[in-house]
Scaffold this motif. Structure first.
Motif, PDB file in Angstrom:
ATOM      1  N   GLY A   1     -17.141  30.918 101.694  1.00 42.06           N
ATOM      2  CA  GLY A   1     -17.235  32.083 101.051  1.00 42.06           C
ATOM      3  C   GLY A   1     -18.100  32.308  99.789  1.00 42.06           C
ATOM      4  O   GLY A   1     -18.374  33.301  99.381  1.00 42.06           O
ATOM      5  N   GLY A   2     -18.589  31.534  99.329  1.00 40.35           N
ATOM      6  CA  GLY A   2     -19.357  31.134  98.023  1.00 40.35           C
ATOM      7  C   GLY A   2     -18.603  31.682  96.792  1.00 40.35           C
ATOM      8  O   GLY A   2     -17.378  31.359  96.785  1.00 40.35           O
TER       9      GLY A   2
ATOM     10  N   GLY B   1     -27.116  35.428 100.240  1.00 38.89           N
ATOM     11  CA  GLY B   1     -26.537  36.495 100.721  1.00 38.89           C
ATOM     12  C   GLY B   1     -25.449  36.992 100.020  1.00 38.89           C
ATOM     13  O   GLY B   1     -25.196  36.826  99.028  1.00 38.89           O
ATOM     14  N   ALA B   2     -24.485  37.290 100.835  1.00 37.57           N
ATOM     15  CA  ALA B   2     -23.171  37.913 100.289  1.00 37.57           C
ATOM     16  C   ALA B   2     -22.427  36.668  99.463  1.00 37.57           C
ATOM     17  O   ALA B   2     -21.448  37.025  98.811  1.00 37.57           O
ATOM     18  CB  ALA B   2     -22.256  38.938 101.204  1.00 37.57           C
ATOM     19  N   ARG B   3     -22.743  35.680  99.777  1.00 37.81           N
ATOM     20  CA  ARG B   3     -21.731  34.394  99.330  1.00 37.81           C
ATOM     21  C   ARG B   3     -22.019  34.049  97.691  1.00 37.81           C
ATOM     22  O   ARG B   3     -21.688  33.461  97.323  1.00 37.81           O
ATOM     23  CB  ARG B   3     -22.240  33.451 100.046  1.00 37.81           C
ATOM     24  N   LEU B   4     -23.128  35.039  97.152  1.00 36.70           N
ATOM     25  CA  LEU B   4     -23.480  35.006  95.715  1.00 36.70           C
ATOM     26  C   LEU B   4     -23.499  36.226  95.121  1.00 36.70           C
ATOM     27  O   LEU B   4     -24.224  37.082  95.417  1.00 36.70           O
ATOM     28  CB  LEU B   4     -25.058  34.104  95.413  1.00 36.70           C
TER      29      LEU B   4
ATOM     30  N   LEU C   1     -31.993  32.939  95.021  1.00 34.61           N
ATOM     31  CA  LEU C   1     -30.723  32.155  95.608  1.00 34.61           C
ATOM     32  C   LEU C   1     -30.056  33.146  96.251  1.00 34.61           C
ATOM     33  O   LEU C   1     -29.454  32.988  97.335  1.00 34.61           O
ATOM     34  CB  LEU C   1     -30.209  31.419  94.454  1.00 34.61           C
ATOM     35  N   LYS C   2     -29.982  34.424  95.720  1.00 35.73           N
ATOM     36  CA  LYS C   2     -29.024  35.737  96.272  1.00 35.73           C
ATOM     37  C   LYS C   2     -29.695  35.787  97.476  1.00 35.73           C
ATOM     38  O   LYS C   2     -29.174  36.182  98.613  1.00 35.73           O
ATOM     39  CB  LYS C   2     -29.076  36.949  95.436  1.00 35.73           C
TER      40      LYS C   2
END
Length: 412
Positions: free
Chosen positions: A331-332, A291-294, A286-287
């Protein structure tokens, strides 16, 4: 047959001797040569014949009825006092209750006095004339004593007339006590068989319920995995065109995920360590997608890794947190997974700082419903699932299970 002849002969002889004594006593009272002596002598002879015929008819009636009821003619069947030893495959208290109920249902039972502490039952049974159907004043009585015999009980049953034993030389019971003894034994046997059938039915129901629960667990678990695999493979296919190295990384995480997913028993039970590795591989996939949202943090003590834990549950909670909490949030955000032991309870929590308990975040979808249903099927009231708001935002989902000590700690 010899016992029947002896019984008949005994009754006739005893009554003849009693009558002879009576006649001699009367004869002595009326001296020879006095008026009425010859009259008494003639009346005595006629009375003797009448008495002999009456006693003979009663004895034959008793013998014929015992043969009809018992199917045999021996001293035991012809006796007015019957004794039975019945082995009951239940502990003494349950055996006593069974015997007490059997006696209370005996036809003609009038007075039943039972003492559970001493394991004794006494009863008076009305004796019915087997030919006229008219109630007689004479009664029979029943005494049962239950003796503990380990996990079983032994019942001593005595059925006899309500009169002294010496009167058996003069009187018969027409097989009524034999009937009572056999009726009680039949009632006990029937009740034992009914209890055994109930136990067998209960075992079959338990086995069927367990098989049904396992099937439902497998079905609930199968509802989660295909959905995730389909989405992962679809994303990997897209990445192979735009970012092959990232697609390769996603497929590597999927392989890691499957490595911890396939070795699983049919009852849906894994270990906490395996579930953490599976969840870690899932979140790594999922990352790549988010991406950077998690951001993720997994904190489970190594000593808890061997603890039994339902398969797929932690991943389901993580998936639910991402779907309903972080993906809708600009922004997660973060996901935390941690475990702790408090008293006799193991608690595993999956928390996020997403949208919180709003809209679909309340867990009305299939994911959290499956978690609740699987916990109910697998643990009953011993497990629980709690969904609360996280501070300052998001949701905290906690699974509580009975804590099992490690083998080393249990033997320490």
């Amino acid at each position: 047959m010899i016992a029947a002849i002896f019984t008949t002969f005994r009754l006739v002889l005893v009554w003849f001797l009693v009558y002879l004594f009576f006649v001699i006593s009367i004869g002595e009272a009326v001296r020879p040569g006095m008026n009425g002596y010859h009259w008494v002598e003639g009346l005595g002879v006629m009375g003797g014949f009448a008495l002999a015929l009456t006693v003979l008819s009663i004895a034959c009636s008793h013998v014929l009825r015992v043969r009809l009821v018992a199917g045999r003619l021996d001293a035991s069947a012809l006796s007015a006092r019957q004794r039975r030893q019945v082995e009951i495959p239940f502990e003494a208290g349950a055996a006593f209750d069974l015997v007490d109920a059997a006696i209370r249902e005996l036809p003609g039972a009038q007075v039943v006095d039972s003492a559970r502490d001493s394991l004794q039952v006494r009863a008076k049974v009305k004796r019915i004339d087997p030919y006229g159907g008219v109630a007689r004043r004479a009664r029979n009585q029943v005494l049962v004593t239950v003796t503990p015999n380990g996990e079983a009980g032994s019942a001593l049953l005595v059925c006899e007339p309500e009169r002294p034993a010496w009167t058996d030389w003069f009187l018969v019971d027409h097989g009524t006590n034999f009937e009572n003894a056999e009726a009680i034994v039949r009632a006990i046997t029937r009740r034992v068989a009914a209890a055994r059938r109930g136990e067998q039915d209960s075992v079959r129901d338990t086995v069927a319920a367990k098989e049904l629960a396992v099937a439902r667990l497998n079905l609930l678990q199968a509802q989660v995995e295909p959905h995730f695999l389909y989405n992962t493979l679809a994303n990997a296919q897209l990445l192979t065109r735009s970012d092959p190295p990232l697609a390769d990384q996603m497929l590597g995480n999927l392989i890691q995920y499957l490595r911890h997913s396939l070795p699983r028993g049919g009852d849906g039970i894994s270990t906490l360590g395996q579930e953490m590795e599976r969840t870690r591989a899932y979140l790594d996939i999922l990352k790549i997608r988010m991406g950077a949202r998690l951001e993720t943090q997994l904190q489970v003590d190594q000593t808890l890794h061997a603890h039994p834990f339902p398969a797929m549950m932690i991943q389901t909670l993580a998936e639910n947190a991402i779907k309903h909490g972080l993906e809708p949030k600009p922004g997660g955000g973060n996901i935390w997974v941690f475990a702790r032991v408090h008293g006799g309870t193991l608690s595993v929590t999956v928390a996020d700082d997403g949208m919180g308990l709003t809209g679909n975040a309340g867990g009305s979808g299939i994911g959290l419903s499956n978690v609740r249903e699987r916990l109910r099927l697998g643990y009953g009231d011993a497990a629980s699932f709690v969904l609360t708001s996280n501070f300052p935002s998001g949701v905290a989902a906690t699974i509580n299970l009975p804590y099992q000590l490690p083998v080393e700690a249990a033997h320490a």
